[in-house]
Design an enzyme around this catalytic site. Structure first.
Site, PDB file in Angstrom:
ATOM      1  N   HIS A 199       0.831  -1.206   0.000  1.00 32.99           N
ATOM      2  CA  HIS A 199       0.000   0.000   0.000  1.00 32.99           C
ATOM      3  C   HIS A 199       0.869   1.262   0.000  1.00 32.99           C
ATOM      4  CE1 HIS A 199      -2.750  -2.886   2.317  1.00 32.99           C
ATOM      5  NE2 HIS A 199      -3.415  -2.639   1.216  1.00 32.99           N
ATOM      6  N   LYS A 251      -0.967  -6.554  -7.997  1.00 38.72           N
ATOM      7  CA  LYS A 251      -1.262  -7.717  -7.153  1.00 38.72           C
ATOM      8  C   LYS A 251      -2.674  -8.238  -7.414  1.00 38.72           C
ATOM      9  CE  LYS A 251      -1.568 -10.357  -3.368  1.00 38.72           C
ATOM     10  NZ  LYS A 251      -2.811 -10.047  -2.764  1.00 38.72           N
TER      11      LYS A 251
END
Ligand code: AMP
Length: 278
Positions: free
Chosen positions: A33, A145
């Site tokens: 993140h 991802k």
């Protein structure tokens, strides 16, 4: 760094900003993140990260209730990475009544992840559209991802002519190759040791295809068998067109191998882009 909980406060605060990068998350912030936040900072002077565990994208029986919620920790990490605003609406802000208007994604949303998580991408597309309308960013960063998610969001932005540029971010991994994920914390110690094998299986497929092997079915089968031998329950390991996420045409070179498998109770996903030789 400011923490904002309501749409009204968010609108009032963001009025002053001319260019915004946006990073939507479900929290439990990790280095994956944070890499998105850093990429966002490279595209606009002001970065908003949202933290909202979106029930609409969870399937019955999934981990919505036990999804890791670590808000104070998350804010510390985001602040250190240079993030400006955390937008953390509660359920009543996001869904003050039942969400009747739903984004219906194209048929690919029922394949791959969608086959095992029916309705998942409807929930993702709907909340992302809402978040885009709340934040009104110029740029939004999404991780590779979640490759199918990135692809569906790009398609949605294109079809609805949403005024936001979608920036893809490479997958951040642990040193042993395991893709960072909030769900990794569900893994028992012995499972954590085993977990990088999913990436290893995908790397073997990638290496073979890049060496000229186009017998995708046999490669997928071998990857499947490798994982099954080590007590994984494989949902899929498939080579797909990067463009369509469908089976590649005979001459298609821009490919991706996508995998999803369960280790004990924990379902992990990963993927690797492949450039097949001419
Ligand atoms: P999540 O909080 O899991 O919904 O993820 C929020 C965003 O972070 C999505 O765009 C994900 O694709 C991205 N993301 C999650 N894990 C990683 C990772 N290991 N590397 C890069 N991006 C990631």
């Amino acid at each position: 760094m400011e923490i904002i909980r309501t749409i009204a406060d968010l609108r009032a605060r963001l009025k002053r900003e001319s260019a915004i990068s946006f990073v939507p998350t479900m929290g439990n912030i990790h280095d994956g993140h944070l890499s998105l936040v850093r990429i966002g900072l490279g595209h606009a002077p002001f970065v908003v990260t949202s933290i909202f565990v979106n029930q609409l994208q969870f399937i019955q029986g999934e981990d919505f209730d036990k999804y890791p919620r670590t808000f104070a920790d998350d804010c510390g990490k985001l602040e250190a990475a240079g993030n400006h605003v955390v937008f953390a609406p509660d359920e009543a802000q996001m869904y003050p009544e039942r969400q009747f208007f739903i984004v219906e994604p194209p048929p690919i949303a029922n394949k791959l992840e969608g086959r095992f998580r029916p309705g998942h991408f409807r929930g993702v597309s709907t909340v992302v559209l809402k978040l885009f309308n709340m934040v009104q960013p110029q740029v939004a960063v999404f991780g590779k991802k979640d490759y199918q998610q990135l692809s569906i969001i790009r398609h949605m932005v294109d079809q609805f002519a949403l005024p936001v540029s979608i920036i893809p971010a490479e997958t951040v991994r642990a040193v042993d190759g395991l893709a960072l994920s909030s769900r990794n914390r569900y893994l028992a110690d012995d499972e954590r040791v085993e977990a990088p094998r999913l990436n290893e299986a995908l790397r073997q497929v990638k290496a073979a295809v890049e060496a000229g092997d186009r017998n995708f079915e046999a490669l997928e089968f071998a990857a499947d068998a490798l994982l099954a031998r080590h007590r994984w329950h494989v949902d899929y390991v498939v080579v797909r067109s990067r463009r369509s996420l469908m089976q590649p045409d005979a001459d298609e070179r821009e490919l991706v191998v996508l995998g999803a498998a369960k280790l004990g109770q924990t379902r992990l996903i990963d993927n690797l882009e492949i450039s097949a030789p001419a």
